[in-house]
Design a protein around this motif. Sequence first.
Motif, PDB file in Angstrom:
ATOM      1  N   VAL A 181      -6.733   6.219  -5.175  1.00  0.00           N
ATOM      2  CA  VAL A 181      -5.314   5.868  -5.303  1.00  0.00           C
ATOM      3  C   VAL A 181      -5.053   4.413  -4.879  1.00  0.00           C
ATOM      4  O   VAL A 181      -4.262   3.722  -5.483  1.00  0.00           O
ATOM      5  CB  VAL A 181      -4.443   6.875  -4.508  1.00  0.00           C
ATOM      6  CG1 VAL A 181      -3.012   6.396  -4.356  1.00  0.00           C
ATOM      7  CG2 VAL A 181      -4.483   8.234  -5.195  1.00  0.00           C
ATOM      8  N   GLN A 182      -5.754   3.940  -3.844  1.00  0.00           N
ATOM      9  CA  GLN A 182      -5.510   2.561  -3.384  1.00  0.00           C
ATOM     10  C   GLN A 182      -6.357   1.534  -4.131  1.00  0.00           C
ATOM     11  O   GLN A 182      -6.099   0.337  -4.000  1.00  0.00           O
ATOM     12  CB  GLN A 182      -5.780   2.436  -1.879  1.00  0.00           C
ATOM     13  CG  GLN A 182      -4.757   3.101  -1.002  1.00  0.00           C
ATOM     14  CD  GLN A 182      -3.375   2.428  -1.042  1.00  0.00           C
ATOM     15  OE1 GLN A 182      -3.209   1.295  -1.494  1.00  0.00           O
ATOM     16  NE2 GLN A 182      -2.365   3.136  -0.579  1.00  0.00           N
ATOM     17  N   SER A 197       1.363  12.558  -9.619  1.00  0.00           N
ATOM     18  CA  SER A 197       1.162  11.695  -8.448  1.00  0.00           C
ATOM     19  C   SER A 197      -0.293  11.732  -7.989  1.00  0.00           C
ATOM     20  O   SER A 197      -1.070  12.596  -8.419  1.00  0.00           O
ATOM     21  CB  SER A 197       2.036  12.175  -7.284  1.00  0.00           C
ATOM     22  OG  SER A 197       1.621  13.473  -6.874  1.00  0.00           O
ATOM     23  N   GLY A 198      -0.602  10.844  -7.061  1.00  0.00           N
ATOM     24  CA  GLY A 198      -1.913  10.869  -6.427  1.00  0.00           C
ATOM     25  C   GLY A 198      -2.086  12.156  -5.629  1.00  0.00           C
ATOM     26  O   GLY A 198      -3.163  12.751  -5.607  1.00  0.00           O
ATOM     27  N   THR A 199      -1.028  12.575  -4.979  1.00  0.00           N
ATOM     28  CA  THR A 199      -1.082  13.809  -4.184  1.00  0.00           C
ATOM     29  C   THR A 199      -1.437  14.996  -5.078  1.00  0.00           C
ATOM     30  O   THR A 199      -2.284  15.828  -4.720  1.00  0.00           O
ATOM     31  CB  THR A 199       0.286  14.052  -3.495  1.00  0.00           C
ATOM     32  OG1 THR A 199       0.571  12.936  -2.656  1.00  0.00           O
ATOM     33  CG2 THR A 199       0.292  15.328  -2.682  1.00  0.00           C
ATOM     34  N   ASN A 217       0.837  -1.206   0.000  1.00  0.00           N
ATOM     35  CA  ASN A 217       0.000   0.000   0.000  1.00  0.00           C
ATOM     36  C   ASN A 217       0.873   1.258   0.000  1.00  0.00           C
ATOM     37  O   ASN A 217       0.412   2.333  -0.383  1.00  0.00           O
ATOM     38  CB  ASN A 217      -0.927   0.035   1.218  1.00  0.00           C
ATOM     39  CG  ASN A 217      -2.072  -0.949   1.095  1.00  0.00           C
ATOM     40  OD1 ASN A 217      -2.045  -1.812   0.227  1.00  0.00           O
ATOM     41  ND2 ASN A 217      -3.068  -0.838   1.963  1.00  0.00           N
ATOM     42  N   ASN A 272      -6.028   3.568   2.821  1.00  0.00           N
ATOM     43  CA  ASN A 272      -4.647   3.081   2.698  1.00  0.00           C
ATOM     44  C   ASN A 272      -4.140   2.374   3.946  1.00  0.00           C
ATOM     45  O   ASN A 272      -3.268   1.514   3.877  1.00  0.00           O
ATOM     46  CB  ASN A 272      -3.704   4.234   2.337  1.00  0.00           C
ATOM     47  CG  ASN A 272      -3.922   5.463   3.162  1.00  0.00           C
ATOM     48  OD1 ASN A 272      -5.007   6.036   3.163  1.00  0.00           O
ATOM     49  ND2 ASN A 272      -2.903   5.883   3.889  1.00  0.00           N
ATOM     50  N   MET A 305     -12.724   8.966   0.152  1.00  0.00           N
ATOM     51  CA  MET A 305     -11.805   8.020  -0.495  1.00  0.00           C
ATOM     52  C   MET A 305     -12.515   6.716  -0.859  1.00  0.00           C
ATOM     53  O   MET A 305     -13.505   6.346  -0.242  1.00  0.00           O
ATOM     54  CB  MET A 305     -10.594   7.759   0.391  1.00  0.00           C
ATOM     55  CG  MET A 305     -10.875   6.919   1.606  1.00  0.00           C
ATOM     56  SD  MET A 305      -9.609   7.059   2.911  1.00  0.00           S
ATOM     57  CE  MET A 305      -8.073   7.050   2.058  1.00  0.00           C
ATOM     58  N   SER A 334      -2.946   6.972  -9.041  1.00  0.00           N
ATOM     59  CA  SER A 334      -1.484   7.071  -8.995  1.00  0.00           C
ATOM     60  C   SER A 334      -0.872   5.748  -9.454  1.00  0.00           C
ATOM     61  O   SER A 334      -1.184   4.689  -8.897  1.00  0.00           O
ATOM     62  CB  SER A 334      -1.052   7.378  -7.555  1.00  0.00           C
ATOM     63  OG  SER A 334       0.341   7.448  -7.466  1.00  0.00           O
ATOM     64  N   ALA A 349      -2.962  13.714   1.785  1.00  0.00           N
ATOM     65  CA  ALA A 349      -3.038  14.509   0.548  1.00  0.00           C
ATOM     66  C   ALA A 349      -4.382  15.225   0.455  1.00  0.00           C
ATOM     67  O   ALA A 349      -4.490  16.302  -0.136  1.00  0.00           O
ATOM     68  CB  ALA A 349      -2.840  13.605  -0.674  1.00  0.00           C
ATOM     69  N   ASP A 352     -10.890   9.796  -3.974  1.00  0.00           N
ATOM     70  CA  ASP A 352      -9.473   9.423  -4.019  1.00  0.00           C
ATOM     71  C   ASP A 352      -9.431   7.903  -4.218  1.00  0.00           C
ATOM     72  O   ASP A 352      -9.718   7.140  -3.296  1.00  0.00           O
ATOM     73  CB  ASP A 352      -8.816   9.835  -2.690  1.00  0.00           C
ATOM     74  CG  ASP A 352      -7.360   9.396  -2.604  1.00  0.00           C
ATOM     75  OD1 ASP A 352      -6.959   8.470  -3.323  1.00  0.00           O
ATOM     76  OD2 ASP A 352      -6.619   9.982  -1.784  1.00  0.00           O
ATOM     77  N   HIS A 358       2.034   4.238  -9.222  1.00  0.00           N
ATOM     78  CA  HIS A 358       2.934   3.363  -8.449  1.00  0.00           C
ATOM     79  C   HIS A 358       2.201   2.456  -7.468  1.00  0.00           C
ATOM     80  O   HIS A 358       2.810   1.562  -6.871  1.00  0.00           O
ATOM     81  CB  HIS A 358       4.032   4.177  -7.758  1.00  0.00           C
ATOM     82  CG  HIS A 358       3.604   4.972  -6.557  1.00  0.00           C
ATOM     83  ND1 HIS A 358       3.748   4.491  -5.287  1.00  0.00           N
ATOM     84  CD2 HIS A 358       3.071   6.201  -6.438  1.00  0.00           C
ATOM     85  CE1 HIS A 358       3.313   5.416  -4.424  1.00  0.00           C
ATOM     86  NE2 HIS A 358       2.894   6.456  -5.106  1.00  0.00           N
ATOM     87  N   LYS A 359       0.885   2.671  -7.319  1.00  0.00           N
ATOM     88  CA  LYS A 359       0.130   1.792  -6.419  1.00  0.00           C
ATOM     89  C   LYS A 359      -0.372   0.554  -7.154  1.00  0.00           C
ATOM     90  O   LYS A 359      -0.865  -0.375  -6.539  1.00  0.00           O
ATOM     91  CB  LYS A 359      -1.062   2.530  -5.813  1.00  0.00           C
ATOM     92  CG  LYS A 359      -0.716   3.813  -5.081  1.00  0.00           C
ATOM     93  CD  LYS A 359       0.001   3.573  -3.770  1.00  0.00           C
ATOM     94  CE  LYS A 359       0.154   4.899  -3.035  1.00  0.00           C
ATOM     95  NZ  LYS A 359       0.867   4.774  -1.784  1.00  0.00           N
ATOM     96  N   HIS A 366      -6.478  10.240   3.301  1.00  0.00           N
ATOM     97  CA  HIS A 366      -5.022  10.375   3.237  1.00  0.00           C
ATOM     98  C   HIS A 366      -4.663  11.844   3.486  1.00  0.00           C
ATOM     99  O   HIS A 366      -5.474  12.744   3.231  1.00  0.00           O
ATOM    100  CB  HIS A 366      -4.552   9.952   1.841  1.00  0.00           C
ATOM    101  CG  HIS A 366      -3.075   9.848   1.700  1.00  0.00           C
ATOM    102  ND1 HIS A 366      -2.288  10.902   1.328  1.00  0.00           N
ATOM    103  CD2 HIS A 366      -2.242   8.806   1.899  1.00  0.00           C
ATOM    104  CE1 HIS A 366      -1.025  10.516   1.299  1.00  0.00           C
ATOM    105  NE2 HIS A 366      -0.961   9.239   1.628  1.00  0.00           N
ATOM    106  N   ASP A 421      -5.138  14.795  -6.058  1.00  0.00           N
ATOM    107  CA  ASP A 421      -6.010  15.210  -4.949  1.00  0.00           C
ATOM    108  C   ASP A 421      -5.997  16.734  -4.792  1.00  0.00           C
ATOM    109  O   ASP A 421      -7.038  17.371  -4.641  1.00  0.00           O
ATOM    110  CB  ASP A 421      -5.540  14.571  -3.625  1.00  0.00           C
ATOM    111  CG  ASP A 421      -5.886  13.084  -3.539  1.00  0.00           C
ATOM    112  OD1 ASP A 421      -6.716  12.610  -4.335  1.00  0.00           O
ATOM    113  OD2 ASP A 421      -5.316  12.393  -2.672  1.00  0.00           O
TER     114      ASP A 421
HETATM  115  C1  LIG Z   1      -5.330   6.978  -0.440  1.00  0.00           C
HETATM  116  C2  LIG Z   1      -4.105   7.686  -0.933  1.00  0.00           C
HETATM  117  N1  LIG Z   1      -4.234   8.901  -1.499  1.00  0.00           N
HETATM  118  C3  LIG Z   1      -3.182   9.573  -1.966  1.00  0.00           C
HETATM  119  C4  LIG Z   1      -1.906   9.056  -1.876  1.00  0.00           C
HETATM  120  C5  LIG Z   1      -0.759   9.842  -2.428  1.00  0.00           C
HETATM  121  O1  LIG Z   1      -0.317   9.246  -3.629  1.00  0.00           O
HETATM  122  P1  LIG Z   1       1.147   9.554  -4.199  1.00  0.00           P
HETATM  123  O2  LIG Z   1       2.097   8.774  -3.365  1.00  0.00           O
HETATM  124  O3  LIG Z   1       1.099   9.060  -5.618  1.00  0.00           O
HETATM  125  O4  LIG Z   1       1.354  11.006  -4.113  1.00  0.00           O
HETATM  126  C6  LIG Z   1      -1.714   7.817  -1.272  1.00  0.00           C
HETATM  127  C7  LIG Z   1      -0.360   7.259  -1.077  1.00  0.00           C
HETATM  128  O5  LIG Z   1      -0.124   6.491  -0.164  1.00  0.00           O
HETATM  129  C8  LIG Z   1      -2.851   7.105  -0.797  1.00  0.00           C
HETATM  130  O6  LIG Z   1      -2.736   5.906  -0.219  1.00  0.00           O
END
Ligand SMILES: Cc1ncc(COP(=O)(O)O)c(C=O)c1O
Length: 400
Positions: A191-192, A72-74, A10, A154, A150, A212, A104, A189, A214-215, A102, A77
């Motif tokens: 991302v997960q 990125s996910g950040t 995660n 995560n 979300m 994102s 973010a 969100d 990389h997840k 998260h 968001d």
């Molecule tokens: C739920 C969630 N949102 C956002 C993020 C941020 O993603 P990134 O690492 O690509 O910036 C993460 C990263 O752990 C996440 O788990």
Amino acid sequence: MKKRIYFDNNATTFAIPEVIELMAVTARTLCGNPSSVHSAGQEAKAALEESREKIASLLGAAKSSEIVFTASGTESDNTAIKGAAFANRSRGNHIITTLVEHHAVLNTCEYLSREHGFEITYLPVDTHGLVDPADVEKSLRDTTVMVSVMHANNEIGTIEPVEEIGRLLKNANRRREAASKPRALYHVDAVQSAGKIDINVQKMGVDFLSVSAHKFYGPKGVGCLYASSGADFHPLLHGGHHEGNRRASTENVAGAVAMARALELGVASAAQDGAKILSLRQKLESGILSAISDVRVNGHPSERLAGTLNAAFDYLDGESLVVALDMEGVCVSTGSACASGSTDPSHVITAIGCPPALARGSIRFSLGKFNTEREVDNVLAILPPAVKKLRAISPLYKSK
Ligand SMILES: Cc1ncc(COP(=O)(O)O)c(C=O)c1O
């Protein structure tokens, strides 16, 4: 040397070799700038647009132009929340989110509150980490411009009822528009969850959705934001006319191509991978519960990401257990990777009502598609003595 066991998927996943190879080939062969008019630029642009179309179709978007590439996910968001907040500031200043987002999302909301006068409602969750859609409805104000919830958590893996919230908001927005009130935009969100569980942005009824790479076994440094064509937002980055004036910066073509392929592979094998990962996690979970006393599993029993196991071990400190396991070659984490290093119990574990002493002893095992049963067996052999050792030096355990 001991082979490392990586149970921290995660935090990030290890990219699929085929995806990294594709990224390297793309970076080597499509070197033009997608904004250039010459053939080198246009070849890169074609690959970028093909990736956009692929991602749009995999997420169920109506148009490929609704996908904005980010880093990125950040960033996704931040773009959704700040972008929509600033674009709709004259219509309202209220945002609804949850206590378990998260950072973010949480820190973006906090910034909007601190610096721009937004009012934020943080919805509570139940002991499994679930948000009650009725709470979303009750919290709506005439000034609400954004709801951000979300998809999958995560830290504990709980999957939120995002479709139900989407339906509820759609009905509420119909009534609001008839009464000339602003539409409350909906951000999820994901991302997960992207590449692991089914996502269809139209069925979910979202205006924005963050992803994102990389997840889901893609490269780091690339993500995307689904932004429905009807949803207004201000860009975070200003500069050139990239991404339809929604995100200035020369696009990461190789990253976008790799992300699209990783998502394609993830969606294609989600059912099979999910079943395998679930059986590994269940084995790990039941093994821990039968071998170790005073453990509590956090998260929803069934509505949970297949690979996520958050376990709180009473009478010990989670950080110490993470270090002890790392010395044995096992990579796990305490809650959010971004929050580790802080001694405060995680905001998610606190929000589900876990007592602070127990919350401090919580660690997250997050399994992925490259993990094996043998690794689970090895962790089940390593973990009980590690816990025993730490408890032996805990004054609280001694006085139990
Ligand atoms: C739920 C969630 N949102 C956002 C993020 C941020 O993603 P990134 O690492 O690509 O910036 C993460 C990263 O752990 C996440 O788990």
